[in-house]
Design a protein around this motif. Structure first.
Motif, PDB file in Angstrom:
ATOM      1  N   ASP A   1      41.634  37.018 119.671  1.00 14.85           N
ATOM      2  CA  ASP A   1      41.971  36.628 121.038  1.00 14.85           C
ATOM      3  C   ASP A   1      40.853  36.999 122.002  1.00 14.85           C
ATOM      4  OD1 ASP A   1      44.445  35.699 120.224  1.00 14.85           O
ATOM      5  OD2 ASP A   1      45.464  37.602 120.602  1.00 14.85           O
ATOM      6  N   GLY A   2      40.343  38.222 121.859  1.00 10.62           N
ATOM      7  CA  GLY A   2      39.295  38.669 122.771  1.00 10.62           C
ATOM      8  C   GLY A   2      38.027  37.845 122.670  1.00 10.62           C
ATOM      9  N   ILE A   3      37.597  37.553 121.448  1.00  9.22           N
ATOM     10  CA  ILE A   3      36.342  36.810 121.286  1.00  9.22           C
ATOM     11  C   ILE A   3      36.512  35.354 121.709  1.00  9.22           C
ATOM     12  CG2 ILE A   3      36.571  35.991 118.891  1.00  9.22           C
ATOM     13  CD1 ILE A   3      33.653  36.969 118.493  1.00  9.22           C
ATOM     14  N   ASN A   4      37.737  34.822 121.617  1.00 17.73           N
ATOM     15  CA  ASN A   4      37.986  33.474 122.121  1.00 17.73           C
ATOM     16  C   ASN A   4      37.797  33.412 123.628  1.00 17.73           C
ATOM     17  OD1 ASN A   4      38.563  32.171 119.716  1.00 17.73           O
ATOM     18  ND2 ASN A   4      40.746  32.586 119.814  1.00 17.73           N
ATOM     19  N   ILE A   5      38.308  34.405 124.323  1.00 20.52           N
ATOM     20  CA  ILE A   5      38.131  34.434 125.782  1.00 20.52           C
ATOM     21  C   ILE A   5      36.656  34.608 126.138  1.00 20.52           C
ATOM     22  CG2 ILE A   5      38.703  35.669 127.900  1.00 20.52           C
ATOM     23  CD1 ILE A   5      41.404  36.335 126.706  1.00 20.52           C
ATOM     24  N   VAL A   6      35.958  35.463 125.407  1.00 22.55           N
ATOM     25  CA  VAL A   6      34.524  35.653 125.639  1.00 22.55           C
ATOM     26  C   VAL A   6      33.770  34.342 125.424  1.00 22.55           C
ATOM     27  CG1 VAL A   6      32.437  36.745 124.725  1.00 22.55           C
ATOM     28  CG2 VAL A   6      34.482  38.115 125.153  1.00 22.55           C
ATOM     29  N   LEU A   7      34.116  33.653 124.354  1.00 25.24           N
ATOM     30  CA  LEU A   7      33.464  32.378 124.065  1.00 25.24           C
ATOM     31  C   LEU A   7      33.724  31.383 125.183  1.00 25.24           C
ATOM     32  CD1 LEU A   7      31.903  30.472 122.285  1.00 25.24           C
ATOM     33  CD2 LEU A   7      33.940  30.134 120.884  1.00 25.24           C
ATOM     34  N   LEU A   8      34.941  31.363 125.685  1.00 28.72           N
ATOM     35  CA  LEU A   8      35.272  30.448 126.772  1.00 28.72           C
ATOM     36  C   LEU A   8      34.503  30.812 128.042  1.00 28.72           C
ATOM     37  CD1 LEU A   8      37.139  28.015 126.838  1.00 28.72           C
ATOM     38  CD2 LEU A   8      38.910  29.463 127.848  1.00 28.72           C
ATOM     39  N   ILE A   9      34.314  32.116 128.289  1.00 25.94           N
ATOM     40  CA  ILE A   9      33.540  32.562 129.457  1.00 25.94           C
ATOM     41  C   ILE A   9      32.104  32.041 129.368  1.00 25.94           C
ATOM     42  CG2 ILE A   9      32.520  34.579 130.574  1.00 25.94           C
ATOM     43  CD1 ILE A   9      35.102  36.117 129.838  1.00 25.94           C
TER      44      ILE A   9
ATOM     45  N   LEU B   1      34.215  43.403 130.328  1.00 21.53           N
ATOM     46  CA  LEU B   1      35.591  43.751 130.707  1.00 21.53           C
ATOM     47  C   LEU B   1      36.587  43.255 129.665  1.00 21.53           C
ATOM     48  CD1 LEU B   1      37.559  44.903 132.807  1.00 21.53           C
ATOM     49  CD2 LEU B   1      37.550  42.653 133.934  1.00 21.53           C
ATOM     50  N   CYS B   2      36.393  42.013 129.239  1.00 22.05           N
ATOM     51  CA  CYS B   2      37.298  41.429 128.240  1.00 22.05           C
ATOM     52  C   CYS B   2      37.215  42.194 126.921  1.00 22.05           C
ATOM     53  CB  CYS B   2      36.959  39.959 128.041  1.00 22.05           C
ATOM     54  SG  CYS B   2      37.980  39.140 126.795  1.00 22.05           S
ATOM     55  N   LEU B   3      36.000  42.420 126.438  1.00 17.46           N
ATOM     56  CA  LEU B   3      35.841  43.110 125.162  1.00 17.46           C
ATOM     57  C   LEU B   3      36.376  44.539 125.231  1.00 17.46           C
ATOM     58  CD1 LEU B   3      32.289  41.910 124.052  1.00 17.46           C
ATOM     59  CD2 LEU B   3      34.506  41.174 123.173  1.00 17.46           C
ATOM     60  N   THR B   4      36.122  45.217 126.345  1.00 17.62           N
ATOM     61  CA  THR B   4      36.617  46.588 126.496  1.00 17.62           C
ATOM     62  C   THR B   4      38.136  46.619 126.458  1.00 17.62           C
ATOM     63  OG1 THR B   4      34.687  47.209 127.821  1.00 17.62           O
ATOM     64  CG2 THR B   4      36.630  48.611 127.997  1.00 17.62           C
ATOM     65  N   ALA B   5      38.766  45.688 127.180  1.00 16.84           N
ATOM     66  CA  ALA B   5      40.230  45.652 127.225  1.00 16.84           C
ATOM     67  C   ALA B   5      40.826  45.439 125.842  1.00 16.84           C
ATOM     68  CB  ALA B   5      40.686  44.547 128.175  1.00 16.84           C
ATOM     69  N   TYR B   6      40.238  44.525 125.084  1.00 16.85           N
ATOM     70  CA  TYR B   6      40.819  44.225 123.774  1.00 16.85           C
ATOM     71  C   TYR B   6      40.486  45.306 122.744  1.00 16.85           C
ATOM     72  CZ  TYR B   6      43.044  39.888 124.992  1.00 16.85           C
ATOM     73  OH  TYR B   6      43.910  38.980 125.527  1.00 16.85           O
ATOM     74  N   VAL B   7      39.360  45.991 122.892  1.00 15.35           N
ATOM     75  CA  VAL B   7      39.066  47.131 122.018  1.00 15.35           C
ATOM     76  C   VAL B   7      40.061  48.258 122.276  1.00 15.35           C
ATOM     77  CG1 VAL B   7      37.409  48.978 121.574  1.00 15.35           C
ATOM     78  CG2 VAL B   7      36.633  46.604 121.633  1.00 15.35           C
TER      79      VAL B   7
ATOM     80  N   THR C   1      49.761  37.149 124.142  1.00 22.03           N
ATOM     81  CA  THR C   1      50.300  36.258 125.174  1.00 22.03           C
ATOM     82  C   THR C   1      49.317  36.082 126.318  1.00 22.03           C
ATOM     83  OG1 THR C   1      52.553  36.957 124.641  1.00 22.03           O
ATOM     84  CG2 THR C   1      52.217  35.890 126.773  1.00 22.03           C
ATOM     85  N   VAL C   2      48.701  37.172 126.745  1.00 23.77           N
ATOM     86  CA  VAL C   2      47.698  37.086 127.823  1.00 23.77           C
ATOM     87  C   VAL C   2      46.579  36.127 127.427  1.00 23.77           C
ATOM     88  CG1 VAL C   2      45.920  38.366 129.058  1.00 23.77           C
ATOM     89  CG2 VAL C   2      48.200  39.346 128.804  1.00 23.77           C
ATOM     90  N   ALA C   3      46.097  36.259 126.197  1.00 26.07           N
ATOM     91  CA  ALA C   3      45.020  35.374 125.736  1.00 26.07           C
ATOM     92  C   ALA C   3      45.495  33.929 125.674  1.00 26.07           C
ATOM     93  CB  ALA C   3      44.541  35.827 124.358  1.00 26.07           C
ATOM     94  N   ALA C   4      46.710  33.708 125.164  1.00 27.29           N
ATOM     95  CA  ALA C   4      47.229  32.342 125.021  1.00 27.29           C
ATOM     96  C   ALA C   4      47.394  31.674 126.381  1.00 27.29           C
ATOM     97  CB  ALA C   4      48.561  32.367 124.266  1.00 27.29           C
ATOM     98  N   VAL C   5      47.990  32.406 127.334  1.00 28.46           N
ATOM     99  CA  VAL C   5      48.216  31.836 128.671  1.00 28.46           C
ATOM    100  C   VAL C   5      46.881  31.598 129.380  1.00 28.46           C
ATOM    101  CG1 VAL C   5      49.177  32.316 130.953  1.00 28.46           C
ATOM    102  CG2 VAL C   5      50.508  32.837 128.905  1.00 28.46           C
ATOM    103  N   THR C   6      45.971  32.561 129.289  1.00 33.65           N
ATOM    104  CA  THR C   6      44.660  32.429 129.939  1.00 33.65           C
ATOM    105  C   THR C   6      43.906  31.221 129.405  1.00 33.65           C
ATOM    106  OG1 THR C   6      44.513  34.818 130.265  1.00 33.65           O
ATOM    107  CG2 THR C   6      42.457  33.567 130.371  1.00 33.65           C
ATOM    108  N   MET C   7      43.850  31.095 128.085  1.00 33.83           N
ATOM    109  CA  MET C   7      43.088  30.003 127.489  1.00 33.83           C
ATOM    110  C   MET C   7      43.748  28.660 127.751  1.00 33.83           C
ATOM    111  SD  MET C   7      41.834  31.744 123.937  1.00 33.83           S
ATOM    112  CE  MET C   7      40.897  30.292 123.467  1.00 33.83           C
ATOM    113  N   THR C   8      45.077  28.608 127.698  1.00 29.55           N
ATOM    114  CA  THR C   8      45.758  27.337 127.974  1.00 29.55           C
ATOM    115  C   THR C   8      45.480  26.886 129.401  1.00 29.55           C
ATOM    116  OG1 THR C   8      47.532  27.890 126.407  1.00 29.55           O
ATOM    117  CG2 THR C   8      47.997  26.176 128.027  1.00 29.55           C
TER     118      THR C   8
END
Length: 393
Positions: free
Chosen positions: A81-89, A106-112, A157-164
């Motif tokens: 989920d985290g790397i998907n958001i990073v990729l989208l960024i 920020l994204c990577l830190t949160a998911y780590v 869920t956060v990743a799914a909603v954000t990416m959608t």
């Protein structure tokens, strides 16, 4: 097809895609987007490898701890989920590079942090009975394990909603394969969100003393086989689509230059390599054709008659008033006349009376020049006139 077999098939497809992109990464190892794509594909494959029930049992056995495979799978899913958001960024891009780096960190830190918390909560909890398919509901009321389950679902869920949301909004602003890719990611993320809702419902039902375990063990389990592959496929579609579009464009240009290439073929030195076979890369074939054309045009230069070019240019401009098109017809007529003149061994044109070609300086103009050689009635007339002149000399 059994759930385990379906998971292994999904993993196999993602691993093949990972190997393909790793080959691309070998050529461009510093590309952050390509690195993220490789990470996304690999983690997606790893999810299916580890989450298949037979493999869960093997992991538990190898590590000697009941249900330890669960936090491992949850951590892999969280990393995915985290790397998907990073990729989208990175894919979305930003004029402010510092802001992009800050969002990535920020994204990577949160998911780590979430992954570390998942491991800690499992260590603090007590899950002695091995559950390969229904751990989320079986331990829904167990202290610390309960919190671990809610935490991984919340992060997912956060990743799914954000990416959608991001992909749906961005898809309205872009065309082509990028739009298709974004819509595919949004669809996969929507499946992931429904997966979470089913899991939440089953877990909350346990908290309330009910039993809706089938939502988690059957319905959500079935959806899991669609979400990750769709998200991964969505990130692959744009580069594949853009590559295919680029190759198709090169093929069209290659074909459009054929009339010009055939016209000047007699001027291509016999010592030059033969045209490449059809299975060779299209960019190399196009490059060879363009090089042959430029070389042949240089050899024909002494026979370019300025009077012919000026006359055809004036006639074409008077007819359709398009300067670039008129220039293309003039250049085409000069080339057609030069080919015949040189073949007939006529004397070269005096330097001060030579026509200067400009339609060979740009790819679009070169195509227009080739089209004029094939279609322009004025060029056909120049050919007939030059041939008749040759027959009377």
């Amino acid at each position: 097809m059994s759930g385990g077999t379906a998971f292994i098939c999904s993993a196999g497809g993602l691993l093949v895609a990972t190997l393909i992109k790793l080959w691309d990464l070998r050529k461009n190892p510093k590309d952050p987007i390509l690195r993220a794509v490789c990470g996304t594909l690999f983690l997606g494959a790893l999810i299916f490898v580890t989450a298949a029930p037979p493999h869960l049992a093997k992991i538990n056995s190898w590590l000697g701890t009941p249900n330890i495979a669960a936090p491992i799978v949850y951590c892999i899913l969280t990393a995915f989920d985290g790397i998907n958001i990073v990729l989208l960024i990175h894919w979305r891009g930003n004029d402010n590079e510092a802001r992009t780096r800050r969002q990535t960190r920020l994204c990577l830190t949160a998911y780590v942090v979430v992954m570390a918390a998942i491991a800690l909560l499992f260590a603090l909890g007590d899950a002695p009975v091995e559950r390969l398919r229904d751990l989320d509901t079986y331990y829904a009321t167990t202290p610390f394990i309960r919190e671990m389950i809610v935490l991984y679902l919340a992060a997912h869920t956060v990743a799914a909603v954000t990416m959608t949301a991001l992909c749906w909004r961005w898809s309205r602003q872009v065309p082509g394969s990028l739009r298709i890719g974004l819509l595919t990611i949004a669809t996969g993320s929507s499946f992931a969100f429904v997966f979470d809702l089913l899991k939440y419902t089953a877990v909350v039902a346990r908290w309330l003393g009910g039993n809706l375990d089938w939502l988690s063990t059957h319905a959500a389990f079935s959806l899991a086989g669609f979400a990750a592959p769709l998200v991964a496929a969505g990130f692959l579609i744009p580069p594949i689509g853009q590559g295919a579009s680029s190759r198709w464009g090169m093929f069209q240009q290659f074909q459009q230059l054929k009339p010009l290439w055939l016209e000047i073929q007699s001027e291509i030195p016999r010592t030059r390599p033969k045209p490449m076979s059809w299975w060779r890369p299209m960019d190399l074939r196009l490059m060879q054709r363009e090089r042959d054309i430029h070389d042949a045009v240089l050899r024909l230069g002494p026979y370019f008659d300025a009077s012919t070019g000026r006359r055809v240019y004036a006639e074409a401009l008077a007819e359709h008033a398009e300067r670039r098109r008129a220039r293309g017809e003039a250049d085409a007529s000069v080339i057609a006349g030069a080919v015949i003149a040189k073949a007939a061994a006529r004397p070269a044109v005096n330097p001060e009376d030579r026509w200067t070609l400009t339609s060979t300086e740009d790819a679009e103009d070169l195509v227009r020049l080739s089209d004029a050689l094939a279609r322009s009635p004025r060029v056909q007339e120049i050919r007939r006139s030059a041939a008749l002149t040759g027959s009377h000399t």
